[in-house]
Design a protein around this motif. Structure first.
Motif, PDB file in Angstrom:
ATOM      1  N   THR A 199       0.828  -1.210   0.000  1.00 37.12           N
ATOM      2  CA  THR A 199       0.000   0.000   0.000  1.00 37.12           C
ATOM      3  C   THR A 199       0.861   1.258   0.000  1.00 37.12           C
ATOM      4  O   THR A 199       0.763   2.070  -0.912  1.00 37.12           O
ATOM      5  CB  THR A 199      -0.940  -0.001   1.217  1.00 37.12           C
ATOM      6  OG1 THR A 199      -0.166  -0.133   2.397  1.00 37.12           O
ATOM      7  CG2 THR A 199      -1.933  -1.143   1.119  1.00 37.12           C
ATOM      8  N   VAL A 200       1.694   1.400   1.006  1.00 36.31           N
ATOM      9  CA  VAL A 200       2.561   2.581   1.043  1.00 36.31           C
ATOM     10  C   VAL A 200       3.491   2.534  -0.166  1.00 36.31           C
ATOM     11  O   VAL A 200       3.747   3.543  -0.811  1.00 36.31           O
ATOM     12  CB  VAL A 200       3.372   2.622   2.356  1.00 36.31           C
ATOM     13  CG1 VAL A 200       4.303   3.815   2.351  1.00 36.31           C
ATOM     14  CG2 VAL A 200       2.432   2.668   3.544  1.00 36.31           C
ATOM     15  N   GLY A 201       3.976   1.344  -0.481  1.00 39.49           N
ATOM     16  CA  GLY A 201       4.675   1.170  -1.750  1.00 39.49           C
ATOM     17  C   GLY A 201       6.174   1.041  -1.632  1.00 39.49           C
ATOM     18  O   GLY A 201       6.824   1.786  -0.900  1.00 39.49           O
TER      19      GLY A 201
ATOM     20  N   ARG B  94       8.110   5.371  13.139  1.00 42.12           N
ATOM     21  CA  ARG B  94       8.965   5.594  11.975  1.00 42.12           C
ATOM     22  C   ARG B  94      10.380   5.891  12.422  1.00 42.12           C
ATOM     23  O   ARG B  94      10.595   6.751  13.286  1.00 42.12           O
ATOM     24  CB  ARG B  94       8.467   6.781  11.138  1.00 42.12           C
ATOM     25  CG  ARG B  94       7.189   6.456  10.413  1.00 42.12           C
ATOM     26  CD  ARG B  94       6.990   7.382   9.257  1.00 42.12           C
ATOM     27  NE  ARG B  94       5.579   7.398   8.876  1.00 42.12           N
ATOM     28  CZ  ARG B  94       5.047   8.247   8.008  1.00 42.12           C
ATOM     29  NH1 ARG B  94       5.813   9.160   7.449  1.00 42.12           N
ATOM     30  NH2 ARG B  94       3.772   8.196   7.715  1.00 42.12           N
ATOM     31  N   TYR B  95      11.332   5.205  11.790  1.00 45.96           N
ATOM     32  CA  TYR B  95      12.734   5.445  12.097  1.00 45.96           C
ATOM     33  C   TYR B  95      13.142   6.696  11.341  1.00 45.96           C
ATOM     34  O   TYR B  95      13.465   6.656  10.159  1.00 45.96           O
ATOM     35  CB  TYR B  95      13.588   4.238  11.678  1.00 45.96           C
ATOM     36  CG  TYR B  95      15.001   4.337  12.172  1.00 45.96           C
ATOM     37  CD1 TYR B  95      15.314   3.983  13.481  1.00 45.96           C
ATOM     38  CD2 TYR B  95      16.012   4.799  11.351  1.00 45.96           C
ATOM     39  CE1 TYR B  95      16.605   4.094  13.950  1.00 45.96           C
ATOM     40  CE2 TYR B  95      17.313   4.902  11.821  1.00 45.96           C
ATOM     41  CZ  TYR B  95      17.599   4.553  13.115  1.00 45.96           C
ATOM     42  OH  TYR B  95      18.885   4.662  13.580  1.00 45.96           O
ATOM     43  N   ASP B  96      13.070   7.841  12.026  1.00 43.61           N
ATOM     44  CA  ASP B  96      13.222   9.142  11.399  1.00 43.61           C
ATOM     45  C   ASP B  96      14.170   9.944  12.273  1.00 43.61           C
ATOM     46  O   ASP B  96      14.425   9.575  13.415  1.00 43.61           O
ATOM     47  CB  ASP B  96      11.828   9.805  11.366  1.00 43.61           C
ATOM     48  CG  ASP B  96      11.723  10.860  10.282  1.00 43.61           C
ATOM     49  OD1 ASP B  96      12.743  11.175   9.651  1.00 43.61           O
ATOM     50  OD2 ASP B  96      10.608  11.373  10.089  1.00 43.61           O
TER      51      ASP B  96
ATOM     52  N   MET C 248      10.707   1.997   8.308  1.00 41.08           N
ATOM     53  CA  MET C 248       9.858   1.048   9.014  1.00 41.08           C
ATOM     54  C   MET C 248      10.641   0.254  10.051  1.00 41.08           C
ATOM     55  O   MET C 248      11.803  -0.068   9.851  1.00 41.08           O
ATOM     56  CB  MET C 248       9.188   0.084   8.032  1.00 41.08           C
ATOM     57  CG  MET C 248       8.186   0.767   7.130  1.00 41.08           C
ATOM     58  SD  MET C 248       6.898  -0.295   6.455  1.00 41.08           S
ATOM     59  CE  MET C 248       7.799  -1.631   5.724  1.00 41.08           C
ATOM     60  N   TYR C 249       9.959  -0.043  11.164  1.00 44.43           N
ATOM     61  CA  TYR C 249      10.488  -0.970  12.160  1.00 44.43           C
ATOM     62  C   TYR C 249       9.971  -2.355  11.784  1.00 44.43           C
ATOM     63  O   TYR C 249       8.837  -2.708  12.106  1.00 44.43           O
ATOM     64  CB  TYR C 249      10.001  -0.595  13.552  1.00 44.43           C
ATOM     65  CG  TYR C 249      10.755   0.571  14.154  1.00 44.43           C
ATOM     66  CD1 TYR C 249      11.890   0.355  14.935  1.00 44.43           C
ATOM     67  CD2 TYR C 249      10.335   1.884  13.938  1.00 44.43           C
ATOM     68  CE1 TYR C 249      12.580   1.418  15.492  1.00 44.43           C
ATOM     69  CE2 TYR C 249      11.022   2.944  14.487  1.00 44.43           C
ATOM     70  CZ  TYR C 249      12.148   2.706  15.263  1.00 44.43           C
ATOM     71  OH  TYR C 249      12.836   3.748  15.808  1.00 44.43           O
ATOM     72  N   THR C 250      10.811  -3.110  11.061  1.00 42.70           N
ATOM     73  CA  THR C 250      10.405  -4.425  10.578  1.00 42.70           C
ATOM     74  C   THR C 250      11.250  -5.484  11.274  1.00 42.70           C
ATOM     75  O   THR C 250      12.446  -5.302  11.450  1.00 42.70           O
ATOM     76  CB  THR C 250      10.617  -4.486   9.052  1.00 42.70           C
ATOM     77  OG1 THR C 250       9.751  -3.514   8.448  1.00 42.70           O
ATOM     78  CG2 THR C 250      10.299  -5.851   8.483  1.00 42.70           C
TER      79      THR C 250
ATOM     80  N   ILE D 188       9.246   5.672   3.443  1.00 44.55           N
ATOM     81  CA  ILE D 188       8.696   4.933   4.585  1.00 44.55           C
ATOM     82  C   ILE D 188       9.107   3.468   4.506  1.00 44.55           C
ATOM     83  O   ILE D 188       9.669   2.910   5.447  1.00 44.55           O
ATOM     84  CB  ILE D 188       7.159   5.055   4.623  1.00 44.55           C
ATOM     85  CG1 ILE D 188       6.756   6.502   4.906  1.00 44.55           C
ATOM     86  CG2 ILE D 188       6.566   4.129   5.675  1.00 44.55           C
ATOM     87  CD1 ILE D 188       5.254   6.734   4.898  1.00 44.55           C
ATOM     88  N   VAL D 189       8.839   2.833   3.366  1.00 47.47           N
ATOM     89  CA  VAL D 189       9.125   1.408   3.248  1.00 47.47           C
ATOM     90  C   VAL D 189      10.623   1.138   3.201  1.00 47.47           C
ATOM     91  O   VAL D 189      11.125   0.183   3.794  1.00 47.47           O
ATOM     92  CB  VAL D 189       8.393   0.809   2.023  1.00 47.47           C
ATOM     93  CG1 VAL D 189       8.884  -0.604   1.725  1.00 47.47           C
ATOM     94  CG2 VAL D 189       6.890   0.817   2.254  1.00 47.47           C
TER      95      VAL D 189
END
Ligand SMILES: [Zn+2]
Ligand SMILES: [Zn+2]
Length: 425
Positions: A52-54, A111-113, A64-66, A59-60
């Motif tokens: 969705t976000v792509g 978000r890792y920002d 992201m914290y994955t 972001i992806v």
């Protein structure tokens, strides 16, 4: 000494006045607008956000914290609020309910920002999503809900920025025009924009580099390239906003960073600060549901960071309504009195009266000082001898007056005091 991870914050009791204040406003406004609350898990299947976000978005790719859980599944802490709500709508067959389905949420977002004021790695967000309705009148409703929230908590000087980025019918042509325009300036673009030109041209309009601003200003506008359907949709939106006396600024540089947005996009900016720190924003995402559940569902929503709302309230010097609940301090002297105090405190709490007590034997002076520190409205003073005669002393800490009260009448006396406090003459 261990501390909170970078970009996160503890919310202490002293912070709660603002949090409860804005949350109460959000919840009552959602109720007035007919949005029911939904809560989705903090983590989701990673593929939900990839689809969705792509792929190719910041972001992806970077934020992201994955992680893999112990069973080997790839999970991701929610980096945005919309996809999980649309996933829940499809999973629970909400398309079979009367449409639109109008949902609201309060969620933590990860978000890792690079952490900065009002931007944390774990922040919190109010959001709403309206699913199953494509008419622009609901776009206007969503915008009104967001502005009503800001206005009701006391924010002033905010501005609504509005754009329409087209749909599957008209955007491809626009992207071609935009790309052609940027190609003629490719050597003057920043590195990021050179990459965007290949991967995500709409994001060119989002560049924050000073050197790219002239190109953004001169770039073709989506509004000049809308198909007839998008144009009619935008006209309905503007007419509905006019009917609600909502002012807006057309802003051709407003695009959303996420791929699934169509038509309406909007942001609300605080006074004089501009887009670097938008209070909130959202848009229409008619293309999103198909990425999750092979079903076309029109949708529109917004998200607004709670920390950022509070930061702006503090900047504007707006204090929350801090009406403290009526509270009673139970001061006891002696062992029997202490035991009685434990029962009395519990009884008052069962009745919804905020009751405080000392947890160990202390002098009356120390206890009354503690009552003052906790801003108690009154104190019940219980001594062994008085208790033996069925009497306690009730002291009004605001007026420093006191009276003897029969232990059996105490609860009624406190109820009367509380009623008087809540309904001053
Ligand atoms: Zn650039
Ligand atoms: Zn169109």
């Amino acid at each position: 000494m261990l501390q909170t991870p970078r970009g996160t914050a503890d919310l202490l009791p002293a912070d709660q006045a603002y949090w409860s204040y804005v949350t109460a406003h959000f919840q009552s406004i959602c109720e007035a607008f007919g949005y029911g609350e939904i809560r989705t898990p903090v983590f989701e299947d990673t593929r939900l956000f990839q689809r969705t976000v792509g792929e190719g978005t910041d972001i992806v790719e970077k934020e992201m914290y994955t992680f893999s859980d112990r069973g080997g599944d790839s999970l991701t802490l929610r980096p945005e609020g919309t996809a999980p709500v649309v996933r829940a709508y499809l999973e629970h067959g909400m398309h079979r309910l009367p449409q639109p389905v109008k949902l609201s949420y309060i969620a933590s977002i990860f978000r890792y920002d690079r952490p900065q004021a009002g931007r944390l790695r774990q922040h919190h967000q109010f959001g709403v999503e309206a699913l199953g309705e494509e008419a622009a009148t609901i776009d206007a409703e969503i915008i009104s809900l967001l502005l009503t929230l800001y206005r009701s908590v006391g924010l002033t000087g905010i501005s609504l920025q509005l754009n329409n980025i087209g749909d599957a019918a008209c955007r491809p042509q626009y992207i071609e025009d935009l790309t052609a325009y940027y190609r003629s300036h490719v050597h003057a673009l920043c590195d990021n924009c050179q990459a965007r030109l290949e991967r995500n041209p709409l994001r060119l309009l989002d560049c924050k580099e000073d050197s790219c601003q002239p190109f953004i200003q001169e770039a073709p506008h989506t509004l000049d390239n809308l198909c007839a359907d998008c144009d009619a949709h935008f006209s309905t939106l503007k007419r509905s906003l006019d009917a609600m006396e909502i002012e807006y600024t057309l802003n051709h540089t407003l695009v959303r960073g996420l791929d699934y947005y169509t038509r309406t996009v909007f942001e609300v900016w605080p006074e004089a600060v501009g887009r670097q720190s938008a209070l909130g924003g959202g848009g229409r995402y008619d293309g999103l549901a198909r990425h999750i559940g092979k079903r076309d569902v029109p949708g529109i929503g917004f998200g607004t960071g709670i920390e950022r709302i509070i930061l702006n309230l503090q900047r504007q010097g707006v204090a929350p309504d801090e009406r403290q609940p009526f509270s009673v301090y139970i001061a006891t002297l002696g062992e029997r009195a202490g035991t009685y105090g434990i029962g009395l405190t519990n009884d008052l709490r069962q009745r919804g009266i905020r009751a405080l007590l000392t947890y160990k034997q202390r002098s009356l002076k120390a206890q009354l000082r503690q009552a003052g520190n906790q801003a108690a409205d009154c104190a019940v003073i219980v001594g062994d001898d008085e208790l033996a005669q069925g009497q306690v002393l009730l002291r009004d800490l605001k007026s420093s007056t006191q009276e003897n009260v029969a232990a059996t009448d105490l609860v009624q006396a406190l109820e009367r005091l509380r009623a008087g406090e809540q309904d001053p003459q």
